[in-house]
Design a protein around this motif. Sequence first.
Motif, short mmCIF file in Angstrom:
data_model
loop_
_atom_site.label_atom_id
_atom_site.label_comp_id
_atom_site.label_asym_id
_atom_site.label_seq_id
_atom_site.Cartn_x
_atom_site.Cartn_y
_atom_site.Cartn_z
N GLU A 50 -29.95 2.81 -22.13
CA GLU A 50 -30.08 1.71 -21.17
C GLU A 50 -30.96 2.12 -19.98
OE1 GLU A 50 -26.62 1.04 -23.73
OE2 GLU A 50 -27.13 2.75 -22.46
N ASP A 51 -30.77 3.35 -19.51
CA ASP A 51 -31.63 3.87 -18.43
C ASP A 51 -33.09 3.92 -18.89
OD1 ASP A 51 -29.26 4.32 -17.02
OD2 ASP A 51 -29.35 6.52 -17.25
N ALA A 52 -33.31 4.39 -20.13
CA ALA A 52 -34.67 4.52 -20.66
C ALA A 52 -35.36 3.17 -20.77
CB ALA A 52 -34.64 5.21 -22.03
N VAL A 53 -34.63 2.16 -21.22
CA VAL A 53 -35.22 0.82 -21.34
C VAL A 53 -35.59 0.28 -19.96
CG1 VAL A 53 -34.78 -1.57 -22.03
CG2 VAL A 53 -34.11 0.30 -23.54
N ALA A 54 -34.71 0.44 -19.01
CA ALA A 54 -35.01 -0.03 -17.65
C ALA A 54 -36.23 0.71 -17.10
CB ALA A 54 -33.80 0.18 -16.74
N TYR A 55 -36.32 1.99 -17.36
CA TYR A 55 -37.42 2.79 -16.83
C TYR A 55 -38.75 2.47 -17.49
CZ TYR A 55 -40.42 6.62 -15.54
OH TYR A 55 -41.49 7.35 -15.09
N ASP A 79 -32.35 -1.82 -32.71
CA ASP A 79 -31.77 -0.48 -32.80
C ASP A 79 -30.73 -0.23 -31.71
OD1 ASP A 79 -33.29 -0.01 -35.05
OD2 ASP A 79 -34.86 1.08 -33.98
N VAL A 80 -30.94 -0.79 -30.54
CA VAL A 80 -29.93 -0.69 -29.48
C VAL A 80 -28.68 -1.46 -29.91
CG1 VAL A 80 -29.33 -1.39 -27.12
CG2 VAL A 80 -31.52 -0.27 -27.56
N ASP A 81 -28.88 -2.67 -30.44
CA ASP A 81 -27.74 -3.47 -30.91
C ASP A 81 -26.98 -2.76 -32.03
OD1 ASP A 81 -28.41 -5.43 -29.07
OD2 ASP A 81 -29.34 -6.77 -30.56
N ALA A 82 -27.69 -2.00 -32.85
CA ALA A 82 -27.06 -1.25 -33.95
C ALA A 82 -26.47 0.09 -33.47
CB ALA A 82 -28.08 -0.99 -35.05
N GLN A 83 -26.55 0.35 -32.18
CA GLN A 83 -26.02 1.58 -31.57
C GLN A 83 -26.61 2.84 -32.20
OE1 GLN A 83 -21.74 1.11 -31.60
NE2 GLN A 83 -21.83 -0.38 -29.95
N LEU A 84 -27.92 2.82 -32.40
CA LEU A 84 -28.62 3.94 -33.01
C LEU A 84 -28.75 5.13 -32.06
CD1 LEU A 84 -30.17 4.63 -35.65
CD2 LEU A 84 -32.22 3.80 -34.52
N PHE A 85 -28.65 4.89 -30.77
CA PHE A 85 -28.91 5.93 -29.77
C PHE A 85 -27.60 6.42 -29.15
CE2 PHE A 85 -32.28 2.71 -29.78
CZ PHE A 85 -33.37 3.48 -30.15
N GLY A 104 -33.65 9.83 -27.49
CA GLY A 104 -32.42 9.27 -28.02
C GLY A 104 -32.02 9.84 -29.37
N ASN A 105 -32.74 10.89 -29.81
CA ASN A 105 -32.46 11.56 -31.09
C ASN A 105 -32.41 10.58 -32.25
OD1 ASN A 105 -32.18 14.48 -30.57
ND2 ASN A 105 -30.70 13.72 -29.06
N ALA A 106 -33.37 9.66 -32.26
CA ALA A 106 -33.50 8.70 -33.36
C ALA A 106 -34.91 8.80 -33.92
CB ALA A 106 -33.22 7.29 -32.85
N PHE A 120 -33.39 -8.23 -20.27
CA PHE A 120 -34.34 -8.64 -19.26
C PHE A 120 -35.44 -7.59 -19.09
CE2 PHE A 120 -35.69 -9.29 -14.77
CZ PHE A 120 -36.24 -10.55 -14.94
N ALA A 121 -35.08 -6.32 -19.13
CA ALA A 121 -36.07 -5.24 -19.01
C ALA A 121 -37.04 -5.29 -20.19
CB ALA A 121 -35.38 -3.88 -18.94
N ILE A 122 -36.54 -5.58 -21.37
CA ILE A 122 -37.42 -5.69 -22.54
C ILE A 122 -38.36 -6.89 -22.38
CG2 ILE A 122 -37.47 -6.16 -25.03
CD1 ILE A 122 -34.95 -4.37 -25.26
#
Length: 165
Positions: free
Chosen positions: A127-132, A103-109, A57-59, A3-5
């Motif tokens: 998740e915090d970063a996406v919301a922010y 990349d979130v779905d692939a657990q890159l972070f 996220g070191n990616a 939803f944030a995206i």
Amino acid sequence: MEFAIEIARHTRLNFIKLIEGLSIEQLNVIPQGYSNNIAWNFAHIVAAQQTLCYIRGNAEPRLALEAITKYQKGTRPEDFITEEELDLYKEKAFTLLDDLKADVDAQLFNNYEPVTTAFGVTLNTIEDAVAYFSTHDNLHFGYALALRRAVLNIEQAAVHNFSAN
């Protein structure tokens, strides 16, 4: 998080509609009392998402580091932002959201470096970063709306002054 995206996607679409209603010269105007312009604000939201999500996220970022650092927090427009450069950010505004979701779905972070934002909130996870950053996008869209009003008022005043002579 999805939803944030989506909020960010809608904000960016509205931002592009605002941009498309103005000339490149208008997008580069820095009105008196302001420290940046509409074009900078748009490029900034795209760059900030990369910093908040990928760098923290070191990616590996999905945008060139130069394109990120030029518009990161604390910068100002240093020169005229061309239509070609702005078009790059307009294109990336949406593809980077799609990349982020994948990349979130692939657990890159998995190793997020916490950061306290200018809002005073600490981001501890992706998740915090996406919301922010969706909130951050809206803040800069609001700045762009105010800048648009100021730019149009400058032009109106110039027309009025010219016709008064």
